[in-house]
Write a protein that holds these residues in place. Structure first.
Motif, PDB file in Angstrom:
ATOM      1  N   PHE A  17       0.841  -1.194   0.000  1.00 54.07           N
ATOM      2  CA  PHE A  17       0.000   0.000   0.000  1.00 54.07           C
ATOM      3  C   PHE A  17       0.877   1.246   0.000  1.00 54.07           C
ATOM      4  O   PHE A  17       2.090   1.171   0.230  1.00 54.07           O
ATOM      5  CB  PHE A  17      -0.907   0.032   1.236  1.00 54.07           C
ATOM      6  CG  PHE A  17      -1.909  -1.076   1.293  1.00 54.07           C
ATOM      7  CD1 PHE A  17      -2.638  -1.456   0.185  1.00 54.07           C
ATOM      8  CD2 PHE A  17      -2.137  -1.749   2.491  1.00 54.07           C
ATOM      9  CE1 PHE A  17      -3.575  -2.475   0.246  1.00 54.07           C
ATOM     10  CE2 PHE A  17      -3.073  -2.777   2.563  1.00 54.07           C
ATOM     11  CZ  PHE A  17      -3.793  -3.146   1.447  1.00 54.07           C
ATOM     12  N   THR A  18       0.225   2.385  -0.169  1.00 55.22           N
ATOM     13  CA  THR A  18       0.939   3.651  -0.343  1.00 55.22           C
ATOM     14  C   THR A  18       1.683   4.115   0.919  1.00 55.22           C
ATOM     15  O   THR A  18       2.889   4.360   0.878  1.00 55.22           O
ATOM     16  CB  THR A  18      -0.058   4.741  -0.787  1.00 55.22           C
ATOM     17  OG1 THR A  18      -0.671   4.286  -2.000  1.00 55.22           O
ATOM     18  CG2 THR A  18       0.627   6.069  -1.023  1.00 55.22           C
ATOM     19  N   CYS A  19       0.953   4.242   2.024  1.00 49.84           N
ATOM     20  CA  CYS A  19       1.590   4.802   3.226  1.00 49.84           C
ATOM     21  C   CYS A  19       2.722   3.927   3.768  1.00 49.84           C
ATOM     22  O   CYS A  19       3.812   4.447   4.039  1.00 49.84           O
ATOM     23  CB  CYS A  19       0.557   5.085   4.311  1.00 49.84           C
ATOM     24  SG  CYS A  19      -0.505   6.470   3.875  1.00 49.84           S
ATOM     25  N   THR A  54      -5.980  -3.064  -8.698  1.00 44.72           N
ATOM     26  CA  THR A  54      -5.614  -2.656  -7.349  1.00 44.72           C
ATOM     27  C   THR A  54      -4.361  -3.401  -6.871  1.00 44.72           C
ATOM     28  O   THR A  54      -3.666  -4.033  -7.683  1.00 44.72           O
ATOM     29  CB  THR A  54      -6.832  -2.793  -6.395  1.00 44.72           C
ATOM     30  OG1 THR A  54      -6.520  -2.189  -5.135  1.00 44.72           O
ATOM     31  CG2 THR A  54      -7.228  -4.230  -6.165  1.00 44.72           C
ATOM     32  N   HIS A  55      -4.068  -3.316  -5.590  1.00 44.78           N
ATOM     33  CA  HIS A  55      -2.766  -3.747  -5.056  1.00 44.78           C
ATOM     34  C   HIS A  55      -2.903  -4.105  -3.591  1.00 44.78           C
ATOM     35  O   HIS A  55      -3.985  -3.986  -3.023  1.00 44.78           O
ATOM     36  CB  HIS A  55      -1.747  -2.619  -5.259  1.00 44.78           C
ATOM     37  CG  HIS A  55      -2.202  -1.297  -4.698  1.00 44.78           C
ATOM     38  ND1 HIS A  55      -1.874  -0.870  -3.440  1.00 44.78           N
ATOM     39  CD2 HIS A  55      -3.015  -0.334  -5.208  1.00 44.78           C
ATOM     40  CE1 HIS A  55      -2.432   0.311  -3.214  1.00 44.78           C
ATOM     41  NE2 HIS A  55      -3.133   0.669  -4.270  1.00 44.78           N
ATOM     42  N   GLY A  56      -1.812  -4.480  -2.961  1.00 45.69           N
ATOM     43  CA  GLY A  56      -1.830  -4.788  -1.535  1.00 45.69           C
ATOM     44  C   GLY A  56      -1.114  -6.088  -1.200  1.00 45.69           C
ATOM     45  O   GLY A  56      -0.572  -6.250  -0.122  1.00 45.69           O
ATOM     46  N   ALA A  67       8.859   2.827  -6.749  1.00 48.24           N
ATOM     47  CA  ALA A  67       7.402   2.908  -6.610  1.00 48.24           C
ATOM     48  C   ALA A  67       7.032   2.413  -5.227  1.00 48.24           C
ATOM     49  O   ALA A  67       7.812   1.704  -4.584  1.00 48.24           O
ATOM     50  CB  ALA A  67       6.717   2.064  -7.678  1.00 48.24           C
ATOM     51  N   ASP A  68       5.857   2.797  -4.764  1.00 46.36           N
ATOM     52  CA  ASP A  68       5.399   2.272  -3.479  1.00 46.36           C
ATOM     53  C   ASP A  68       4.847   0.861  -3.640  1.00 46.36           C
ATOM     54  O   ASP A  68       4.965   0.038  -2.753  1.00 46.36           O
ATOM     55  CB  ASP A  68       4.368   3.217  -2.839  1.00 46.36           C
ATOM     56  CG  ASP A  68       3.207   3.548  -3.765  1.00 46.36           C
ATOM     57  OD1 ASP A  68       3.269   3.238  -4.967  1.00 46.36           O
ATOM     58  OD2 ASP A  68       2.220   4.121  -3.272  1.00 46.36           O
ATOM     59  N   HIS A  69       4.244   0.606  -4.790  1.00 41.52           N
ATOM     60  CA  HIS A  69       3.673  -0.724  -5.052  1.00 41.52           C
ATOM     61  C   HIS A  69       3.374  -0.843  -6.527  1.00 41.52           C
ATOM     62  O   HIS A  69       3.406   0.160  -7.257  1.00 41.52           O
ATOM     63  CB  HIS A  69       2.377  -0.946  -4.238  1.00 41.52           C
ATOM     64  CG  HIS A  69       1.363   0.155  -4.429  1.00 41.52           C
ATOM     65  ND1 HIS A  69       0.554   0.232  -5.538  1.00 41.52           N
ATOM     66  CD2 HIS A  69       1.066   1.248  -3.674  1.00 41.52           C
ATOM     67  CE1 HIS A  69      -0.212   1.313  -5.443  1.00 41.52           C
ATOM     68  NE2 HIS A  69       0.087   1.961  -4.323  1.00 41.52           N
ATOM     69  N   GLY A  70       3.077  -2.067  -6.958  1.00 44.91           N
ATOM     70  CA  GLY A  70       2.676  -2.294  -8.339  1.00 44.91           C
ATOM     71  C   GLY A  70       1.166  -2.214  -8.469  1.00 44.91           C
ATOM     72  O   GLY A  70       0.502  -1.510  -7.691  1.00 44.91           O
TER      73      GLY A  70
HETATM   74 ZN   LIG Z   1       0.076   3.928  -3.803  1.00 44.92          ZN
END
Ligand SMILES: [Zn+2]
Length: 417
Positions: free
Chosen positions: A64-66, A373-375, A245-248
């Motif tokens: 995730f972003t944070c 989405t992602h995670g 990047a923070d995530h894919g």
């Molecule tokens: Zn993000």
């Protein structure tokens, strides 16, 4: 006289001789650069990859972003900085606690330490919630700057270190859901680099484009061409540029375009009794239109009679699930803070996402779009590109250790000549 290095969490970071710019391309799955290279629309990135350094690194899970932005600016895994999602469940109050503010971030950031040591630091991000977290402890009195493109029109010298952000970027206030929200961050960074030559810049974008468009779609290509152009301008101004990047991002819809969702709260209610366990989706925040609060990672808290092993047994062999881990294993494998972890962690495969209860998710914002989405673990692979080549010491480290994206400041500041 400013210090020549700063030390944080066991790493010594050299003060740069010329400006260093780290860009976090939110949702910047490696597939976008791969496609851009194939189509010839990212010539500057291509040059960085050929002349500098390029790899795919492991990001923080949950992807995730944070959590990832905090890993990057502290140089540590979430176990150390404490931000493991947007929410965790406070078991004493039974309330979901938001983790996107600076209060729950543990320890200092690389940005704050450099500003404290007399360096001029610039931190610009797209969304204001992240600006507050990135700006933790960042003293702006020495000429450092911290603002978000979301609130660019409301910048003040006291709060942001700059008050003419719109004029600075030469762009109108961008819309919340637009690629301009990210492009504004880069444009403002380029102008500040020109005008003030700060020592260190962190530019963090937003993943609106990647949530909405696959790498082959014209809007994504237009966005990546614009990003590449900005990266080239940063380098032409004499900065060393580092991209990660923070995530894919993965497409999690079926052939008919419907989201592939495992409604975990509904499923566990049916198996274990209604409301016996509580599923928390840590991707949830105020901006869920483009993902409906659906991601690849959820936490289950055993608030009733069921034990973690009952939850794990109930999910064994469930199609679409990649990992079901008890708390201790999740914390060990993914380097997560135990006091904010659920009793069970559930991670879905690339093409599937996990939600809570079907009735609690509003998917109307997805209308007409496939869910991207992602995670999960499958979205934790991120680009790691430097415009300058590694020195001998870091070439050896890169060849022998698993590359973590939270080392990007270390590599950018210590790893080049
Ligand atoms: Zn993000």
């Amino acid at each position: 006289m400013a210090a020549s290095s700063v030390k944080l969490n066991g790493t010594t970071y050299r003060r740069p001789q010329h400006p260093v710019v780290v860009v976090c391309i939110d949702g910047g799955d490696p597939a976008y650069f791969a496609r851009g290279l194939k189509d010839g629309i990212v010539p500057n990135v291509k040059t960085f990859m050929e002349k500098g350094f390029s790899a795919v690194a492991e990001g923080t899970v949950p992807s995730f972003t944070c959590p990832n932005n905090m890993s990057i600016i502290t140089g540590t895994p979430a176990a150390r900085h404490g931000i493991s999602g947007n929410f965790y469940l406070d078991t004493r109050s039974g309330e979901a606690v938001v983790m996107t503010g600076p209060e729950l971030l543990r320890g200092d950031t690389i940005l704050a330490r450099f500003a404290e040591a007399g360096a001029r630091v610039v931190s610009i991000t797209a969304k204001d919630k992240l600006r507050r977290q990135l700006g933790k402890g960042l003293d702006l009195s020495g000429g450092s700057v911290s603002f978000s493109s979301e609130c660019a029109s409301r910048c003040t010298l006291a709060e942001n270190g700059v008050e003419d952000a719109l004029e600075l970027a030469g762009m109108p206030q961008p819309e919340m859901y637009s690629m301009e929200l990210s492009l504004f961050v880069l444009e403002a960074g380029i102008r500040l680099l020109e005008r003030e030559r700060p020592d260190l810049m962190y530019l963090s974008l937003t993943d609106w484009v990647q949530h909405k468009y696959a790498p082959r779609e014209p809007e994504a290509m237009r966005f990546y061409a614009a990003l590449d152009h900005a990266f080239g301008r940063l380098e032409a101004l004499g900065a060393a540029v580092a991209l990660t990047a923070d995530h894919g991002m993965n497409d999690k819809s079926d052939a008919a375009g419907r989201p592939n969702v495992i409604w975990l709260q509904d499923l566990l209610d049916a198996e274990l009794g209604k409301g016996d366990v509580r599923v928390i989706c840590p991707i949830t925040d105020a901006f869920v239109a483009h993902h409906g609060a659906l991601g690849g990672f959820v936490r289950v808290w055993c608030t009733g009679k069921s034990k973690p092993r009952d939850v794990i047994a109930a999910l064994q062999g469930l199609e679409g699930i990649e990992q079901v881990l008890d708390k201790a294993t999740a914390c060990r494998v993914h380097e997560l803070p135990a006091d904010r972890e659920g009793d069970v962690v559930v991670i879905s495969r690339a093409e599937v996402c996990v939600g809570g209860s079907e009735s609690a998710h509003d998917l109307s914002g997805l209308a007409g779009h496939r869910l991207r989405t992602h995670g999960g673990v499958s979205e934790a692979r991120v680009p790691f590109i430097l415009s300058e080549p590694l020195n001998d010491a870091y070439r050896l480290i890169a060849a022998t250790e698993a590359l973590k994206s939270y080392r990007v400041f270390d590599y950018a500041l210590n790893g080049t000549a």
